[in-house]
Design a protein around this motif. Structure first.
Motif, PDB file in Angstrom:
ATOM      1  N   VAL A 191      30.109 -23.760 -30.738  1.00  0.00           N
ATOM      2  CA  VAL A 191      29.985 -21.870 -29.935  1.00  0.00           C
ATOM      3  C   VAL A 191      28.217 -22.042 -29.947  1.00  0.00           C
ATOM      4  N   LEU A 192      27.652 -22.112 -30.831  1.00  0.00           N
ATOM      5  CA  LEU A 192      26.172 -21.151 -30.441  1.00  0.00           C
ATOM      6  C   LEU A 192      25.237 -23.054 -30.325  1.00  0.00           C
ATOM      7  N   GLY A 193      25.884 -23.710 -31.021  1.00  0.00           N
ATOM      8  CA  GLY A 193      25.459 -25.238 -30.585  1.00  0.00           C
ATOM      9  C   GLY A 193      25.343 -25.636 -28.486  1.00  0.00           C
ATOM     10  N   LEU A 194      26.556 -24.706 -28.125  1.00  0.00           N
ATOM     11  CA  LEU A 194      26.714 -25.265 -26.709  1.00  0.00           C
ATOM     12  C   LEU A 194      25.389 -24.072 -26.220  1.00  0.00           C
ATOM     13  N   LEU A 195      25.492 -23.069 -26.308  1.00  0.00           N
ATOM     14  CA  LEU A 195      24.274 -21.963 -25.789  1.00  0.00           C
ATOM     15  C   LEU A 195      22.986 -22.418 -26.095  1.00  0.00           C
ATOM     16  N   VAL A 223      17.140 -21.411 -30.307  1.00  0.00           N
ATOM     17  CA  VAL A 223      17.223 -20.752 -31.910  1.00  0.00           C
ATOM     18  C   VAL A 223      16.637 -20.064 -32.408  1.00  0.00           C
ATOM     19  N   LEU A 224      15.713 -19.154 -32.245  1.00  0.00           N
ATOM     20  CA  LEU A 224      14.555 -18.690 -33.010  1.00  0.00           C
ATOM     21  C   LEU A 224      15.288 -16.601 -32.068  1.00  0.00           C
ATOM     22  N   LEU A 225      15.457 -17.621 -30.770  1.00  0.00           N
ATOM     23  CA  LEU A 225      16.098 -16.564 -29.695  1.00  0.00           C
ATOM     24  C   LEU A 225      17.106 -15.983 -30.003  1.00  0.00           C
ATOM     25  N   LEU A 226      18.119 -16.831 -30.464  1.00  0.00           N
ATOM     26  CA  LEU A 226      19.825 -16.116 -30.785  1.00  0.00           C
ATOM     27  C   LEU A 226      19.285 -15.728 -31.702  1.00  0.00           C
TER      28      LEU A 226
END
Length: 439
Positions: free
Chosen positions: A176-180, A432-435
């Motif tokens: 899920v996060l990889g898609l984002l 990645v840092l933003l998430l």
């Protein structure tokens, strides 16, 4: 002493892979053995640790890699990749065809290796270029960067699968996060292609490698998407169902999604959808496709296991206290993971090897980095992935596929493709840092 050992074995992996062309399976296994002896482990301890690390790493993802590779081979052999690309092109429109090619590459690279995807779709680049008048190099860079984005971030691509296993991250959350993260990374490649592609020049095509000709396919668009989308949706739903607040409760719906969304079952379902693509192909030929997929998967599985063995040896030493990384928590830890992967990628060329080696190095450091929650571990996987795409240049086989099938020289490929991957890697780590800050 421990720091010298770590530096020496990483250097050994790079030299053995680049200079002596040693297969990563051997270089990673030798690195594990050498590390064990230099760190003071006894021979029985070394062999026991290597065996445990190898087995534990593969226990959850061996079949996932195999099934994902089968889906990719079927999409490629049946012409479904062309159908996917044409469907996305039809949806987005000819006027925005570079964006369509970028997104087509992004989708196709989830199950298909980016090298193969670029070769298959190169002829489509040239055909659309003639119809639109947009330089073919705009399409080449847009496609190359789109393929590259999913390659390092989105399971069931082997790199993120391996990192998730080594770092013990939740695969659904990584997906899920990889898609984002990967979609903005893909679009960064598109914008770069639009900016730089018109100023680059294509070489004379005489003597150059020809792309595979587009073959007519009887596969319908929905058929082509199902082997890819169904597993992704099932794995994502499992992750939602298992969220600590249990939004879907703990009844039969939870039980069903928990089972069907387990990566092995989800990918197995995807395999059966993929089988439907080749139903008009002779059984003997389909059998050869499966054998080819398992040959590809076997090498990846062994590399992943060797990386897990190397990581298990490193876990026997408290590297964090030796390096004094107490202040490198959260953002600092993610940046360290990114930097290590970027150095390894740039030095030896393979994104997958960079991901696996970096994951093995940082696995013992996650507690020091305070990256222990499921979300944090998933973001650590993606930080490693961002580093492992920074950058693709002359020691990367994908660089040569892009340059040869786009009819461009090394200088032009460095300006177009390599700089594009640098911008993508930077975008990736920023996402990645933003998430991390948001979540």
């Amino acid at each position: 002493m421990e720091i010298l050992v770590l530096g020496a074995v990483v250097l050994f992996i790079i030299i053995a892979t680049v200079k002596f062309k040693m297969h990563p399976i051997f270089s990673l296994t030798l690195a594990a053995v050498i590390s064990g002896f230099l760190l003071g482990l006894s021979p029985p301890q070394i062999m026991e640790t290597i065996g445990e690390g190898f087995g534990k790493t593969l226990s959850g993802i061996g079949l996932v890699i195999a099934f994902g590779t089968v889906i990719g081979i079927y999409l490629e052999k049946t012409g479904a990749t062309q159908v996917l690309a044409n469907s996305i092109l039809g949806l987005i429109g000819l006027k925005r065809s570079p964006l369509a090619i970028n997104l087509a590459g992004y989708v196709i690279s989830i199950p298909v290796f980016c090298d193969s995807g670029f070769i298959i779709l190169s002829s489509l680049n040239k055909a659309i270029s003639k119809r639109t008048g947009i330089p073919v190099l705009v399409f080449a860079i847009a496609l190359a960067t789109g393929l590259y984005a999913a390659h390092v971030f989105v399971p069931p691509t082997p790199g993120p699968l391996a990192a998730a296993a080594i770092l013990e991250a939740d695969l659904g959350l990584v997906l899920v996060l990889g898609l984002l993260v990967s979609l903005p990374v893909s679009l960064t490649g598109y914008f770069w292609a639009m900016f730089i592609g018109r100023s680059l020049k294509e070489e004379d095509t005489a003597g150059k490698t020809e792309a595979k000709k587009e073959m007519p396919s009887t596969v319908k668009p929905l058929q082509a998407f199902l082997p890819l989308l169904v597993p992704i949706i099932l794995i994502a739903l499992k992750s939602v169902a298992n969220y600590p607040s249990y939004p879907l409760g703990k009844g039969w719906v939870f039980g069903m999604l928990d089972f069907l969304g387990s990566p092995v079952i989800a990918l197995l379902i995807g395999v059966f959808f993929a089988f439907s693509l080749g139903k008009k192909t002779p059984a003997k030929e389909r059998g050869e496709w499966v054998s080819e997929a398992f040959r590809q998967a076997g090498a990846i599985v062994l590399i992943t296991g060797a990386g897990g063995a190397f990581g298990a040896i490193l876990r026997t030493v408290d590297i964090a206290s030796i390096i004094n990384l107490e202040s490198s928590t959260g953002v600092g830890g993610l940046l360290i993971a990114f930097a290590i992967a970027a150095v390894l990628k740039t030095a030896q060329g393979s994104s997958t090897v960079a991901i696996i080696t970096t994951s093995a190095i940082i696995a013992p450091l996650l507690e020091t980095f305070e990256l222990l929650s499921l979300t944090d571990k998933a973001l650590a996987v993606l930080a490693v992935g961002a580093g492992a795409m920074t950058v693709s240049h002359i020691n990367d086989s994908y660089f040569w596929v892009v340059s040869q099938f786009s009819n461009i020289n090394v200088k032009t490929a460095l300006r177009g493709h390599t700089v594009g991957t640098l911008l993508q890697g930077i975008t990736g780590i920023l996402m990645v840092l933003l998430l991390y800050l948001i979540l």
